[in-house]
Design a protein around this motif. Structure first.
Motif, PDB file in Angstrom:
ATOM      1  N   SER A 114      37.827  58.435  79.982  1.00 32.76           N
ATOM      2  CA  SER A 114      37.271  57.202  79.420  1.00 32.76           C
ATOM      3  C   SER A 114      38.085  55.985  79.832  1.00 32.76           C
ATOM      4  O   SER A 114      37.531  54.956  80.256  1.00 32.76           O
ATOM      5  CB  SER A 114      37.213  57.303  77.894  1.00 32.76           C
ATOM      6  N   LEU A 115      39.400  56.087  79.727  1.00 31.65           N
ATOM      7  CA  LEU A 115      40.266  54.966  80.094  1.00 31.65           C
ATOM      8  C   LEU A 115      40.167  54.655  81.579  1.00 31.65           C
ATOM      9  O   LEU A 115      40.157  53.481  81.979  1.00 31.65           O
ATOM     10  CB  LEU A 115      41.714  55.281  79.707  1.00 31.65           C
ATOM     11  N   GLY A 117      37.563  55.198  83.515  1.00 30.81           N
ATOM     12  CA  GLY A 117      36.280  54.565  83.755  1.00 30.81           C
ATOM     13  C   GLY A 117      36.253  53.116  83.310  1.00 30.81           C
ATOM     14  O   GLY A 117      35.743  52.244  84.027  1.00 30.81           O
ATOM     15  N   ILE A 118      36.806  52.843  82.133  1.00 27.97           N
ATOM     16  CA  ILE A 118      36.838  51.466  81.621  1.00 27.97           C
ATOM     17  C   ILE A 118      37.712  50.581  82.496  1.00 27.97           C
ATOM     18  O   ILE A 118      37.355  49.441  82.842  1.00 27.97           O
ATOM     19  CB  ILE A 118      37.344  51.462  80.161  1.00 27.97           C
ATOM     20  N   TRP A 119      38.873  51.106  82.892  1.00 26.72           N
ATOM     21  CA  TRP A 119      39.801  50.335  83.731  1.00 26.72           C
ATOM     22  C   TRP A 119      39.173  50.012  85.084  1.00 26.72           C
ATOM     23  O   TRP A 119      39.243  48.877  85.563  1.00 26.72           O
ATOM     24  CB  TRP A 119      41.085  51.144  83.914  1.00 26.72           C
ATOM     25  N   GLY A 121      35.982  49.931  85.758  1.00 28.57           N
ATOM     26  CA  GLY A 121      34.856  49.021  85.565  1.00 28.57           C
ATOM     27  C   GLY A 121      35.281  47.586  85.356  1.00 28.57           C
ATOM     28  O   GLY A 121      34.555  46.657  85.721  1.00 28.57           O
ATOM     29  N   MET A 122      36.464  47.376  84.787  1.00 23.76           N
ATOM     30  CA  MET A 122      36.958  46.026  84.518  1.00 23.76           C
ATOM     31  C   MET A 122      37.729  45.438  85.695  1.00 23.76           C
ATOM     32  O   MET A 122      38.028  44.238  85.691  1.00 23.76           O
ATOM     33  CB  MET A 122      37.845  46.041  83.266  1.00 23.76           C
ATOM     34  N   GLY A 193      35.918  59.631  85.484  1.00 20.60           N
ATOM     35  CA  GLY A 193      35.897  58.249  85.009  1.00 20.60           C
ATOM     36  C   GLY A 193      35.499  57.267  86.096  1.00 20.60           C
ATOM     37  O   GLY A 193      34.656  56.371  85.873  1.00 20.60           O
ATOM     38  N   ALA A 197      32.212  54.845  86.501  1.00 20.41           N
ATOM     39  CA  ALA A 197      32.341  53.396  86.690  1.00 20.41           C
ATOM     40  C   ALA A 197      31.476  52.918  87.854  1.00 20.41           C
ATOM     41  O   ALA A 197      30.840  51.853  87.768  1.00 20.41           O
ATOM     42  CB  ALA A 197      33.804  53.042  86.937  1.00 20.41           C
ATOM     43  N   GLU A 201      28.352  50.368  87.649  1.00 20.08           N
ATOM     44  CA  GLU A 201      28.418  49.136  88.427  1.00 20.08           C
ATOM     45  C   GLU A 201      27.033  48.734  88.948  1.00 20.08           C
ATOM     46  O   GLU A 201      26.724  47.545  89.062  1.00 20.08           O
ATOM     47  CB  GLU A 201      29.390  49.317  89.599  1.00 20.08           C
TER      48      GLU A 201
END
Length: 332
Positions: A114-115, A117-119, A121-122, A193, A197, A201
């Motif tokens: 999860s982290l 993927g979030i990282w 994506g950001m 992850g 992402a 996107e």
């Protein structure tokens, strides 16, 4: 030692051993008692033979020990009995013992995925390390979904099964290193992850979950279970507790190899789901429900039979007379 005195002191145990040796079947508690009595009687016989080999007590105890040895080394039950023990005791008990290890590893895996993927994506620059915009677009809009459809279902299912089974067996067998399991699990979580992402996107998040969840729930659960087994083996070597390190490691290895064998079977069914269910044009909810139902069935199986075996005091390891007697270290 005087044979008469020895017979007076241990006569009750000899008679109990003789009675157990005449039984066709023994309960787990009786089996443990039988092994203890047989070991003690063998020592008593050795003492008597050194001082009075022609005595009545020597002949009597020799007959009891001989009968017990024959009972102990009798022809084992057939293959069906071995399979029954594997599926009803050894495998579910081994999985049941790993329940907390599995939970901890699962939480860590999902957190890393999860982290990551979030990282990713950001931070678009992170995704660029996988390829340029055109490459990522091709992956999200075509390659990710086509991966499940470009080969015949049966061929794809077997390929996925052999690959995942090999990974699971490696995680268990090489778990003693510790590093191999952690690094392998971490890289898999990061890949999941980052793949998610890239799908998000290009607004393909629904495809990501639709195609990964049906088989991913049981498949990733099996891989996490393999990692938990491998780490248990690592800690048996590093922190053996009151047992000698080699005895603890050998005991855990014999039990956890059962998990490796079971995972090969479970991943075969997971491979069938990935090969035939995931690319199938049936309702998405039904696809996911099949994966969830299979995972729940495995959990229920391991919980029911594993808990029952644990409550009965059974072990997934070999019997003591097959594995060899162990020595427990204690502080004085």
């Amino acid at each position: 030692m005087d044979p008469n005195l020895l017979a007076e002191l241990h006569g009750d145990e000899w008679r109990e051993l003789s009675m157990l040796a005449k039984k066709n079947t023994l309960s787990p508690a009786q089996t443990r008692r039988f092994l203890d009595l047989y070991r003690d009687a063998s020592k008593d016989l050795s003492r008597i033979m050194t001082v009075a080999p022609d005595s009545l007590e020597a002949a009597r105890l020799s007959a009891i020990v001989h009968r017990s040895r024959n009972h102990l080394s009798a022809v084992p039950a057939g293959g069906l009995s071995g399979l029954s023990r594997f599926f009803i005791i050894s495998l579910p008990l081994s999985i049941y013992r790993l329940r907390w290890d599995f939970l901890i590893v699962a939480v860590c895996f999902l957190a890393v995925a999860s982290l990551a993927g979030i990282w990713a994506g950001m931070h678009p620059e992170v995704l660029e390390t996988f390829g340029d915009h055109a490459f990522r677009k091709q992956f999200a809009e075509h390659d990710f979904v086509d991966y499940y459809k470009e080969n015949p279902n049966g061929f794809f299912a077997v390929g996925v099964w052999t690959n995942n089974a090999w990974i699971a067996v490696q995680f268990v067998l090489l778990g003693i290193t510790g590093v191999f399991v952690v690094s392998g699990l971490f890289s898999n979580a990061v890949n999941v992850g980052f793949s998610g992402a890239m799908m998000f996107e290009f607004d393909r998040g629904s495809d990501f979950f639709l195609y990964i969840l049906p088989h991913g729930i049981p498949e990733i659960s099996c891989i996490i279970l393999a990692a938990a087994a491998g780490l248990r083996l690592f800690f048996a070597w590093v922190v053996p507790g009151p047992q000698l390190r080699r005895n603890k490691l050998a005991s855990e290895a014999r039990s956890l190899l059962t998990v490796a064998g079971g995972l090969v079977i479970m991943l075969f069914i997971s491979g069938l789901i990935e090969g035939f269910i995931t690319p199938n044009p049936i309702p998405p909810a039904l696809k996911i429900a099949i994966g969830v139902a299979y995972t729940a069935l495995v959990i229920a199986y391991a919980w029911y039979f594993g808990k029952r075996a644990a409550t009965a005091g059974l072990s997934a390891d070999l019997d003591e007379h097959q594995a060899g007697y162990s020595i427990r270290a204690t502080d004085r």
